[in-house]
Design a protein around this motif. Structure first.
Motif, mmCIF file in Angstrom:
data_model
loop_
_atom_site.group_PDB
_atom_site.id
_atom_site.type_symbol
_atom_site.label_atom_id
_atom_site.label_comp_id
_atom_site.label_asym_id
_atom_site.label_seq_id
_atom_site.Cartn_x
_atom_site.Cartn_y
_atom_site.Cartn_z
ATOM 1 N N UNK A 72 -5.413 26.534 1.446
ATOM 2 C CA UNK A 72 -6.475 25.204 1.726
ATOM 3 C C UNK A 72 -5.464 23.644 0.886
ATOM 4 N N UNK A 73 -4.733 23.826 0.085
ATOM 5 C CA UNK A 73 -3.864 22.917 -0.344
ATOM 6 C C UNK A 73 -2.686 21.947 0.571
ATOM 7 N N UNK A 74 -3.159 20.578 1.098
ATOM 8 C CA UNK A 74 -2.809 20.379 1.644
ATOM 9 C C UNK A 74 -1.345 19.103 0.814
ATOM 10 N N UNK A 75 -1.441 18.745 -0.414
ATOM 11 C CA UNK A 75 -0.443 18.819 -1.554
ATOM 12 C C UNK A 75 0.216 19.410 -2.262
ATOM 13 N N UNK A 76 1.437 18.794 -2.395
ATOM 14 C CA UNK A 76 2.034 19.887 -3.479
ATOM 15 C C UNK A 76 2.694 19.146 -4.381
ATOM 16 N N UNK A 77 3.026 18.381 -5.455
ATOM 17 C CA UNK A 77 3.397 18.004 -6.027
ATOM 18 C C UNK A 77 4.499 18.578 -7.464
ATOM 19 N N UNK A 78 5.301 18.054 -7.234
ATOM 20 C CA UNK A 78 6.751 19.294 -7.948
ATOM 21 C C UNK A 78 6.901 17.496 -9.002
ATOM 22 N N UNK A 79 6.284 18.172 -10.644
ATOM 23 C CA UNK A 79 7.456 16.943 -11.178
ATOM 24 C C UNK A 79 7.916 17.458 -12.479
ATOM 25 N N UNK A 80 9.405 16.211 -11.810
ATOM 26 C CA UNK A 80 10.506 16.620 -12.239
ATOM 27 C C UNK A 80 11.075 18.065 -11.563
ATOM 28 N N UNK A 81 10.723 19.059 -10.788
ATOM 29 C CA UNK A 81 11.369 19.676 -10.909
ATOM 30 C C UNK A 81 12.759 19.951 -10.525
ATOM 31 N N UNK A 127 0.909 -1.134 -0.375
ATOM 32 C CA UNK A 127 -0.090 -0.025 0.007
ATOM 33 C C UNK A 127 1.573 1.235 -0.319
ATOM 34 N N UNK A 128 0.117 1.994 -0.870
ATOM 35 C CA UNK A 128 1.181 3.657 -0.594
ATOM 36 C C UNK A 128 0.303 4.224 0.211
ATOM 37 N N UNK A 129 0.989 5.056 0.898
ATOM 38 C CA UNK A 129 -0.129 5.886 1.903
ATOM 39 C C UNK A 129 0.663 7.452 1.826
ATOM 40 N N UNK A 130 -0.603 8.093 2.245
ATOM 41 C CA UNK A 130 -0.721 9.810 2.444
ATOM 42 C C UNK A 130 -1.520 9.642 2.699
ATOM 43 N N UNK A 131 -0.848 10.434 4.481
ATOM 44 C CA UNK A 131 -1.921 10.235 5.622
ATOM 45 C C UNK A 131 -1.534 11.788 6.478
ATOM 46 N N UNK A 132 -1.506 12.293 7.378
ATOM 47 C CA UNK A 132 -1.022 13.936 8.128
ATOM 48 C C UNK A 132 0.113 14.187 8.904
ATOM 49 N N UNK A 133 0.604 12.931 8.479
ATOM 50 C CA UNK A 133 2.461 13.233 9.250
ATOM 51 C C UNK A 133 2.903 13.992 7.954
ATOM 52 N N UNK A 134 3.833 14.697 7.838
ATOM 53 C CA UNK A 134 3.993 16.171 7.790
ATOM 54 C C UNK A 134 5.300 14.822 6.565
ATOM 55 N N UNK A 135 5.531 14.817 5.093
ATOM 56 C CA UNK A 135 6.147 14.022 4.645
ATOM 57 C C UNK A 135 6.882 14.853 3.430
ATOM 58 N N UNK A 136 8.288 14.208 2.720
ATOM 59 C CA UNK A 136 8.121 14.409 1.575
ATOM 60 C C UNK A 136 8.244 12.622 0.479
ATOM 61 N N UNK A 137 8.021 12.300 -0.235
ATOM 62 C CA UNK A 137 7.712 11.735 -1.309
ATOM 63 C C UNK A 137 8.747 11.983 -1.850
#
Length: 178
Positions: free
Chosen positions: A104-113, A22-32
């Motif tokens: 309000x954004x909780x997730x920031x996705x940076x593709x090939x940044x 399983x791949x999880x995104x939870x409320x723990x501050x993380x950088x995936x």
């Protein structure tokens, strides 16, 4: 939010993702960190699996795609039309202005940044108050040095092409803790 292990077919991208766990995104501050060779399916996974899952769960996010330069011109134009002073030479400032319109954004996705490492540090600094998860696609490999720092933990979702099933490549995806 969980993306459950198993095989996921992404029709528009003609790829099968084999999730080892399983791949999880939870409320723990993380950088995936999404890591893998060029063409391993990281962007197809974002666009065909991750974003639809976020939308289904109604989790607010911001996505900066691979071809960010085109997206950047659109961002500049929209901000200018709204009456903001936009300095074309201030890349990080313009991107921050755009992101801060969506607290309000909780997730920031940076593709090939990867090529914007100088700007990404400012992005982390200006969004730490509301973003809980950063998802960063990289070819350089995951590095805590390039992450947002404490209290954010670093995780890796590794992508590896494993062959073909019919005409579709099979990409194995697994989480690795660092």
């Amino acid at each position: 939010m969980n993306i459950n292990k198993g095989v996921i077919e992404v029709f528009g991208h003609r790829v099968l993702f084999s999730l080892i766990g399983d791949l999880e995104i939870d409320s723990t501050p993380s950088c995936i960190w999404l890591t893998g060779k060029n063409g391993a399916g990281k962007t197809s996974f974002i666009e065909g699996v991750l974003i639809p899952a976020l939308q289904k769960e109604r989790i607010p996010f911001i996505y900066f795609g691979q071809d960010f330069q085109t997206q950047y011109y659109t961002i500049q134009a929209v901000l200018a039309v709204e009456g903001n002073r936009v300095d074309p030479a201030d890349f990080a400032g313009t991107v921050n202005m755009w992101i801060n319109r969506s607290p309000e954004a909780k997730i920031l996705i940076l593709d090939e940044f990867d090529k914007y490492w100088n700007a990404i540090k400012r992005l982390y600094a200006s969004t730490r108050g509301f973003v809980k998860t950063y998802i960063v696609v990289t070819h350089d490999g995951a590095s805590g040095d390039n992450g947002p720092g404490a209290p954010f933990t670093n995780r890796i979702w590794s992508f590896e092409e494993k062959g073909l099933e019919g005409a579709s490549p099979v990409v194995e995806v697994r989480e690795v803790r660092i």
